[in-house]
Design a protein around this motif. Structure first.
Motif, PDB file in Angstrom:
ATOM      1  N   MET A 154       3.890  -2.614   0.345  1.00 17.41           N
ATOM      2  CA  MET A 154       5.195  -2.261   0.901  1.00 17.41           C
ATOM      3  C   MET A 154       6.326  -2.816   0.037  1.00 17.41           C
ATOM      4  SD  MET A 154       6.657  -2.890   4.748  1.00 17.41           S
ATOM      5  CE  MET A 154       6.790  -4.669   4.519  1.00 17.41           C
ATOM      6  N   THR A 207       6.463   0.032  12.688  1.00 12.77           N
ATOM      7  CA  THR A 207       5.850  -0.152  11.379  1.00 12.77           C
ATOM      8  C   THR A 207       4.912   0.997  11.037  1.00 12.77           C
ATOM      9  OG1 THR A 207       5.947  -2.535  11.777  1.00 12.77           O
ATOM     10  CG2 THR A 207       4.597  -1.788   9.943  1.00 12.77           C
ATOM     11  N   THR A 267       1.558   4.556  -0.013  1.00 14.18           N
ATOM     12  CA  THR A 267       2.734   4.153   0.755  1.00 14.18           C
ATOM     13  C   THR A 267       2.471   4.245   2.255  1.00 14.18           C
ATOM     14  OG1 THR A 267       4.153   4.971  -1.031  1.00 14.18           O
ATOM     15  CG2 THR A 267       5.195   4.573   1.098  1.00 14.18           C
ATOM     16  N   PHE A 287       2.131   0.937   5.240  1.00 13.49           N
ATOM     17  CA  PHE A 287       2.791   0.753   6.532  1.00 13.49           C
ATOM     18  C   PHE A 287       1.801   0.793   7.687  1.00 13.49           C
ATOM     19  CE2 PHE A 287       6.422   2.032   3.926  1.00 13.49           C
ATOM     20  CZ  PHE A 287       7.372   1.104   4.330  1.00 13.49           C
TER      21      PHE A 287
END
Length: 317
Positions: free
Chosen positions: A59, A241, A296, A300
């Motif tokens: 992140m 998140t 990516t 998360f």
């Protein structure tokens, strides 16, 4: 019967009031202590969870890429193109090769992180505002207010996220930008956050410290902000998140379908959409943006999973 003097009566009322205030403060202090203990235990659990560290590193890497793309693009300009380099494969000088227009592909993938992450963050902020406000009102006041707000949420639940955002973007925007895409995703993604907040508010509002604060005449807004929402934030943080990753993937899907960002914007979804026509002759045009997008989203999601495990007492038993 002994007559009670006014001074004694007044003193008695003051003692009762002081006792109630003390009781309220004790309940609030106990609630704060439980909350601090929750986050302290959660941090101890996170430090032992490898998923948390892997997700954190990824992140930070991608957020830094979005904020300072020059550090990762090796000095290349994503818009400096030459058709003589069209679809050239990766090399020692150009790690990701070139796209169909002859642009350095590493620079394009790096600069694509900015729009993708910006859309995810803006959409999550809008989702949080809508979800927290609507969920808190529904859970705290209940009754007809809860029924009306719940039915409104059900109406939005009728359309899936991608389909609802697709319809809104296609009907309301000619060339949607990052803000338009973020708002469209948030418009059909706030309902789960609303239900999480609502359920937590219903559970917390029956606590002793909330009842004591209400008995002391605290306003509904003060009770909500001071006592209820701070103790209802844990599941919303986990949801937030994970949702950032989901929204980044949703943006890429909309752009791939031709209803999200449009050129000259730079986006992973646009790169995958363009590269699909050259998949056999130049597979790197799909491989690299897809890999970065996957990492990516995975970052998360791993962060969200680690937070969920850390904040769930059953996982620490």
């Amino acid at each position: 019967m002994t007559e009670q003097r006014p001074e004694q009566a007044q003193l008695g009322h003051e003692e009762v009031g002081a006792g109630a205030v003390t009781q309220t403060e004790e309940h609030a202090a106990a609630a704060d202590e439980r909350q601090n203990s929750l986050w302290s235990d959660a941090w101890k659990a996170l430090k032992r969870n490898p998923l948390f560290w892997i997700g954190s590193v990824l992140m930070v890497l991608f957020v830094t890429m979005a904020l300072v793309p020059q550090l990762f693009a090796r000095g290349a300009d994503p818009r400096a193109c030459s058709l003589t380099n069209s679809a050239e494969p990766p090399s020692a000088e150009h790690w990701f090769g070139f796209d169909q227009q002859g642009c350095d592909y590493l620079a394009n993938v790096v600069y694509g992180a900015r729009n993708s992450l910006a859309i995810g963050v803006v959409a999550v902020v809008v989702i949080l505002v809508l979800g927290v406000v609507v969920g808190a009102l529904a859970g705290y006041y209940g009754g007809i207010t809860d029924s009306i707000l719940a039915r409104i949420a059900d109406i939005f639940y009728a359309l899936p996220l991608i389909l609802g955002a697709l319809v809104l973007l296609r009907s309301a925007f000619d060339r949607p930008g990052p803000i338009a895409v973020a708002v469209a995703l948030a418009a059909f993604g706030w309902m789960t956050a609303m239900r999480l907040v609502r359920s937590q508010v219903i559970a917390v509002k029956s606590s002793d410290y909330v009842a004591a604060a209400r008995a002391m005449g605290a306003s509904g807004r003060r009770i909500m902000v001071r006592h209820i929402l701070p103790n209802a934030v844990a599941p919303v943080l986990v949801y937030t998140t994970i949702t950032i990753g989901v929204l980044i993937a949703a943006e890429a899907t909309l752009t791939f379908l031709g209803v999200g960002l449009q050129r000259p914007a730079i986006s992973w979804g646009l790169q995958i959409n363009t590269g699909q026509n050259l998949l056999q002759s130049a597979p790197h045009l799909v491989l690299f943006p897809s890999a970065v997008l996957t990492l990516t989203v995975m970052a998360f999601v791993m962060m969200g999973d680690a937070l969920r495990d850390a904040l769930d007492p059953r996982q620490r038993s």
